[in-house]
Design a protein around this motif. Structure first.
Motif, PDB file in Angstrom:
ATOM      1  N   GLY A  98       0.902  -1.104  -0.272  1.00 45.36           N
ATOM      2  CA  GLY A  98       0.220   0.305   0.059  1.00 45.36           C
ATOM      3  C   GLY A  98       0.601   1.463   0.085  1.00 45.36           C
ATOM      4  O   GLY A  98       0.437   2.062  -0.610  1.00 45.36           O
ATOM      5  N   VAL A  99       1.988   1.501   0.888  1.00 49.44           N
ATOM      6  CA  VAL A  99       2.447   2.473   0.839  1.00 49.44           C
ATOM      7  C   VAL A  99       3.460   2.445  -0.653  1.00 49.44           C
ATOM      8  O   VAL A  99       3.674   3.842  -0.837  1.00 49.44           O
ATOM      9  CB  VAL A  99       3.992   2.534   2.423  1.00 49.44           C
ATOM     10  CG1 VAL A  99       4.872   3.161   1.847  1.00 49.44           C
ATOM     11  CG2 VAL A  99       3.212   2.183   3.200  1.00 49.44           C
ATOM     12  N   SER A 100       3.815   1.684  -0.900  1.00 50.03           N
ATOM     13  CA  SER A 100       4.608   1.589  -2.267  1.00 50.03           C
ATOM     14  C   SER A 100       3.598   2.364  -3.188  1.00 50.03           C
ATOM     15  O   SER A 100       4.215   2.615  -4.270  1.00 50.03           O
ATOM     16  CB  SER A 100       5.099  -0.139  -2.080  1.00 50.03           C
ATOM     17  OG  SER A 100       6.205  -0.212  -0.953  1.00 50.03           O
ATOM     18  N   SER A 101       2.945   1.671  -3.005  1.00 46.91           N
ATOM     19  CA  SER A 101       2.091   2.461  -4.352  1.00 46.91           C
ATOM     20  C   SER A 101       1.270   3.833  -4.189  1.00 46.91           C
ATOM     21  O   SER A 101       1.213   4.892  -4.731  1.00 46.91           O
ATOM     22  CB  SER A 101       0.038   1.655  -3.964  1.00 46.91           C
ATOM     23  OG  SER A 101       0.342   0.429  -4.171  1.00 46.91           O
ATOM     24  N   GLY A 102       1.302   4.267  -3.403  1.00 45.18           N
ATOM     25  CA  GLY A 102       1.247   5.570  -2.864  1.00 45.18           C
ATOM     26  C   GLY A 102       2.913   6.451  -3.332  1.00 45.18           C
ATOM     27  O   GLY A 102       2.443   7.661  -3.686  1.00 45.18           O
ATOM     28  N   ILE A 103       3.442   5.696  -3.083  1.00 43.92           N
ATOM     29  CA  ILE A 103       4.912   6.389  -3.320  1.00 43.92           C
ATOM     30  C   ILE A 103       5.147   6.250  -4.904  1.00 43.92           C
ATOM     31  O   ILE A 103       5.177   7.463  -5.421  1.00 43.92           O
ATOM     32  CB  ILE A 103       6.252   5.371  -2.880  1.00 43.92           C
ATOM     33  CG1 ILE A 103       6.261   5.631  -0.999  1.00 43.92           C
ATOM     34  CG2 ILE A 103       7.248   5.964  -3.569  1.00 43.92           C
ATOM     35  CD1 ILE A 103       7.339   5.186  -0.431  1.00 43.92           C
TER      36      ILE A 103
END
Lengths: 108, 257
Positions: free
Chosen positions: B147-152
């Motif tokens: 999820g965090v990687s997708s946001g990045i």
């Protein structure tokens, strides 16, 4: 004047929606199972579900077909409304324990 | 479905929305030439409120004749939508920095509270379950990581665009995310029996099932609903039109200046 009438109508509609008497059904969660796992409800009627969690851990009642999701804490209870439903079967599950916590609402 | 995969999908679904929103707001800050330090206090406040909300959920559930969860969640959705409309205006017209920072902070806090509290309740449920604890925790970590990687990734992609294009993309994505929240807010009020039930506007379940992976991801980010009611669709269209109209007016008035 028209605006006031519209506001009054909206308020009356809202109150009538809130005051509507609906049949109530109960489902228990015990050992990560829904009891009963099959719940018959009248078709084309709005119904209220009371979900009582007998387990110590929380669960989330979820159903894609009913478009519902709500968390019930361990030892807690929740209410939610479903319907009016067309005749048919509407599966639901516990999102925290989907392997065991499964059930179906049957609208007849 | 294994507990690891279930935990992964559940946490990913919750984290994704906040991560994508943060990616969009991060780029908004860059476009508005504002410091990005607001993320730290907003993240802290969001985390603390999410913890309090999770701890108080039993009490909250009983409020307003059992509709507390739905009313508060719907209010949180509205607390994302309204500041997004303000931010949409601010993309093209000058706004005071503190108003922009406050709006961005509010959006991020509101988005974090519901999702964060659900993750805390879910993970907390398995702390004393030795059989599945490691699977749940591993799945939750992987889900949060994706999820965090997708946001990045979203943020990095927007960062590669020229400011004019980035402004358009950031504006459109914010509008779509916020309008999706209004659609979900109506579903919550329907669940609580607070709005009159309306019939299905359409059924897209055959083409894109809501429980498919893509359906769940779209639900998480854009509030996708394969069988929205007429009221949900109406509220979505009105919300989208207001937000888009605001951005369009701001852009138009800039061109005329």
């Amino acid at each position: 004047m028209t605006a006031r009438l519209a506001l009054l109508s909206a308020c009356l509609w809202f109150v009538s929606v809130c005051a509507e008497a609906v049949p109530e059904y109960q489902i228990q969660i015990k050992n990560h199972l829904f009891i009963p796992s099959t719940l018959e409800v009248p078709a084309h009627t709005k119904v209220k579900l009371l979900i009582v969690n007998m387990d110590a851990t929380p669960e989330e009642f979820e159903s894609y077909e009913l478009n519902r999701e709500k968390i019930v804490v361990g030892g807690g209870k929740i209410t939610l409304f479903i319907g009016p439903l067309a005749p048919g079967e509407y599966p639901f599950f516990g999102e925290f324990n989907p392997r065991t916590a499964q059930g179906v609402v049957v609208a007849k | 479905m294994s507990m690891l995969l279930n935990a992964l999908l559940l946490v990913l679904r919750e984290v994704l929305e906040a991560a994508v929103l943060l990616g969009l707001l991060w780029n908004y800050s860059k476009l508005a030439d504002l410091p990005r330090r607001w993320v730290i206090p907003a993240g802290l406040v969001g985390g603390i409120v999410a913890m309090c909300y999770a701890a108080a959920l039993e009490v909250v559930s009983d409020w307003w004749d059992g509709s507390g969860q739905e009313r508060i969640s719907a209010a949180l959705h509205l607390a994302v939508y309204v500041p997004v409309v303000v931010l949409g205006w601010g993309l093209y017209r000058p706004l005071q920095s503190r108003i922009v920072l406050l709006a961005m902070g509010l959006v991020f806090v509101a988005a974090s509270v519901r999702e964060g509290s659900e993750i805390l309740i879910y993970v907390g449920a398995f702390i004393h379950a030795p059989g599945v604890k490691s699977a749940v925790f591993s799945g939750a970590l992987i889900g949060a990581g994706i999820g965090v990687s997708s946001g990045i990734l979203v943020s990095a992609f927007l960062g590669t665009l020229a400011p004019r294009n980035a402004r358009t993309w950031v504006g459109m994505c914010l509008i779509l995310v916020a309008s999706g929240m209004m659609l979900q807010a109506v579903a919550l009020l329907d669940q609580a029996g607070l709005v009159a039930h309306s019939t299905k506007a359409f059924d897209a379940e055959r083409w894109l099932p809501e429980q498919s992976v893509l359906g769940q991801l779209l639900y998480a980010v854009l509030g996708y609903d394969s069988q929205p009611s007429g009221l949900q669709l109406g509220v979505y269209l009105v919300s989208f039109s207001i937000a888009y109209g605001t951005v369009w007016l701001a852009k138009r008035s800039t061109t005329h200046d």
